[in-house]
Design a protein around this motif. Structure first.
Motif, PDB file in Angstrom:
ATOM      1  N   GLY A  95      34.268  73.225  33.973  1.00  0.00           N
ATOM      2  CA  GLY A  95      33.068  72.577  34.474  1.00  0.00           C
ATOM      3  C   GLY A  95      33.386  71.659  35.639  1.00  0.00           C
ATOM      4  N   GLU A 100      27.520  77.993  30.167  1.00  0.00           N
ATOM      5  CA  GLU A 100      26.761  76.749  30.061  1.00  0.00           C
ATOM      6  C   GLU A 100      27.546  75.710  29.254  1.00  0.00           C
ATOM      7  OE1 GLU A 100      23.795  74.255  31.033  1.00  0.00           O
ATOM      8  OE2 GLU A 100      23.890  76.363  31.660  1.00  0.00           O
ATOM      9  N   HIS A 101      28.184  76.162  28.204  1.00  0.00           N
ATOM     10  CA  HIS A 101      28.953  75.261  27.347  1.00  0.00           C
ATOM     11  C   HIS A 101      30.132  74.670  28.115  1.00  0.00           C
ATOM     12  CE1 HIS A 101      29.598  73.618  23.384  1.00  0.00           C
ATOM     13  NE2 HIS A 101      30.841  74.062  23.337  1.00  0.00           N
ATOM     14  N   GLU A 104      29.019  72.092  30.842  1.00  0.00           N
ATOM     15  CA  GLU A 104      28.600  70.783  30.332  1.00  0.00           C
ATOM     16  C   GLU A 104      29.769  69.940  29.822  1.00  0.00           C
ATOM     17  OE1 GLU A 104      25.831  71.795  27.326  1.00  0.00           O
ATOM     18  OE2 GLU A 104      24.181  72.186  28.716  1.00  0.00           O
ATOM     19  N   SER A 105      30.958  70.526  29.722  1.00  0.00           N
ATOM     20  CA  SER A 105      32.114  69.830  29.149  1.00  0.00           C
ATOM     21  C   SER A 105      33.059  69.348  30.248  1.00  0.00           C
ATOM     22  CB  SER A 105      32.865  70.773  28.202  1.00  0.00           C
ATOM     23  OG  SER A 105      34.084  70.204  27.793  1.00  0.00           O
ATOM     24  N   ASP A 106      33.726  68.223  29.998  1.00  0.00           N
ATOM     25  CA  ASP A 106      34.751  67.764  30.935  1.00  0.00           C
ATOM     26  C   ASP A 106      36.162  68.073  30.433  1.00  0.00           C
ATOM     27  OD1 ASP A 106      34.956  65.981  28.863  1.00  0.00           O
ATOM     28  OD2 ASP A 106      34.592  64.178  30.060  1.00  0.00           O
ATOM     29  N   HIS A 135      27.718  74.915  38.269  1.00  0.00           N
ATOM     30  CA  HIS A 135      28.656  73.878  37.855  1.00  0.00           C
ATOM     31  C   HIS A 135      29.975  74.427  37.324  1.00  0.00           C
ATOM     32  CE1 HIS A 135      24.854  71.206  37.179  1.00  0.00           C
ATOM     33  NE2 HIS A 135      25.187  71.314  38.459  1.00  0.00           N
TER      34      HIS A 135
END
Length: 337
Positions: free
Chosen positions: A179, A252-253, A256-258, A275
């Motif tokens: 991401g 998507e998962h 959304e994660s760093d 993203h």
């Protein structure tokens, strides 16, 4: 057509075909589409076969249907039964059947390679057969369902027998997908050694297969921890038949994660996501070894042209900078004899 089986009675080939289709597709809906019948029709045939055999054949899960242990034992015999029936019909109608070639999926590099090949050789009578994580391309070949398959020629839960021939097709470099907020997102490349101890999510390794074996070897070599959590476990309560595709959900998962990352082969077609960042892995670059494998004892008449084409077009110059398991090195890195 029915086949008599001692103690069970007459096996209806339509129910057997439905069983194999569900095992191959992993979902009743896609099996129905492949057979050209309704999903209800597939369910009825499976229920009839389960009642006749006296065992459950599939475990219904959120992502579709998983073969039971009894189904796994029955599957190779079911394939052989259908293959014999199909060959018998082909003999009677005196029509040469198409060359059947298995690929793992629509988005994979071998599907694009076959489309390119067929676009330039439209006269070739070739039927492309899609496999999946539960019934791989190698499984389809060993069961006699196809004449050739794009697959890894070495490694996996069982070795290929001596009569299976193979040629290298492509070494597909693996990249990391992260991401935009992941610390690696701003880097164009990362050395493989720097990833030691990192956790990388590869949901396809939840099922034992030749690619699961590949990632196991990569983990041993690099120190990367492979996370095999299934998509269904990562997304509890999500109806797989509705909403985004599994690949969209994975992206998507990650987006959304760093911290979360996954591997993606260069030749695999991804949905676009604003993203998601692609990070090259270097020094060396892990690459998945795609081969063309076939049964050399009685090859299909149309196989020689396909083998010749891919043998001629393998790019051996990419091999020195890649990491692949030791078992694959001779096929992909040695000079052709």
């Amino acid at each position: 057509m029915d086949v008599s089986v001692g103690g069970v009675g007459e096996l209806d080939l339509a129910t057997v075909r439905a069983f194999v289709a569900v095992a191959d597709e992993g979902q009743f809906s896609t099996a129905a589409a492949a057979l050209g019948i309704s999903q209800q029709g597939v369910s009825k045939r499976i229920a009839r076969l389960e009642n006749q055999l006296g065992v459950a054949l599939f475990e219904r899960i959120r992502t579709g249907a998983v073969p039971t242990a009894a189904a796994a034992r029955f599957l190779p015999h079911a394939r052989s039964l259908l293959a014999v029936a199909d060959e018998a019909v082909a003999t009677l109608v005196r029509q040469p059947r198409p060359l059947r070639v298995a690929v793992l999926g629509e988005r994979h590099i071998e599907m694009r390679a076959m489309r390119y090949y067929l676009g330039r050789h439209p006269e070739r009578d070739i039927e492309i057969v899609l496999s999946n994580a539960f019934v791989t391309s190698r499984d389809a070949l060993l069961a006699g369902r196809v004449d050739a398959a794009f697959a890894r020629a070495h490694g996996g839960p069982r070795a290929l027998p001596a009569h299976i021939a193979a040629i290298p097709v492509r070494l597909d470099p693996l990249h990391l997908l992260v991401g935009k907020d992941n610390p690696l997102a701003g880097r164009a490349a990362v050395p493989l050694a720097e990833l030691a101890g990192s956790r990388v999510w590869v949901p396809g390794t939840s099922v034992e297969s030749e690619w699961t074996d590949y990632y196991r070897e990569l983990s041993r070599y690099s120190g990367i921890v492979i996370d095999s959590t299934r998509r269904a476990e990562m997304f509890p309560g999500v109806d797989p038949g509705r909403g985004p595709s599994p690949m969209d959900m994975i992206l998507e998962h990650i987006a959304e994660s760093d911290t979360l990352a996954t591997f993606n082969a260069e030749g695999f077609e991804l949905p676009w996501h604003p993203h998601i960042r692609r990070v090259h892995v270097v020094d060396p670059t892990p690459a998945y070894p795609h081969a063309l494998v076939w049964d050399d004892t009685d090859p299909h008449p149309g196989l020689a042209e396909l083998v010749g084409y891919f043998r001629e077009n393998y790019d051996r110059a990419t091999a020195p900078g890649c990491w692949i398991p030791d078992s694959d090195r001779a096929l992909f890195m040695s000079e052709p004899g």
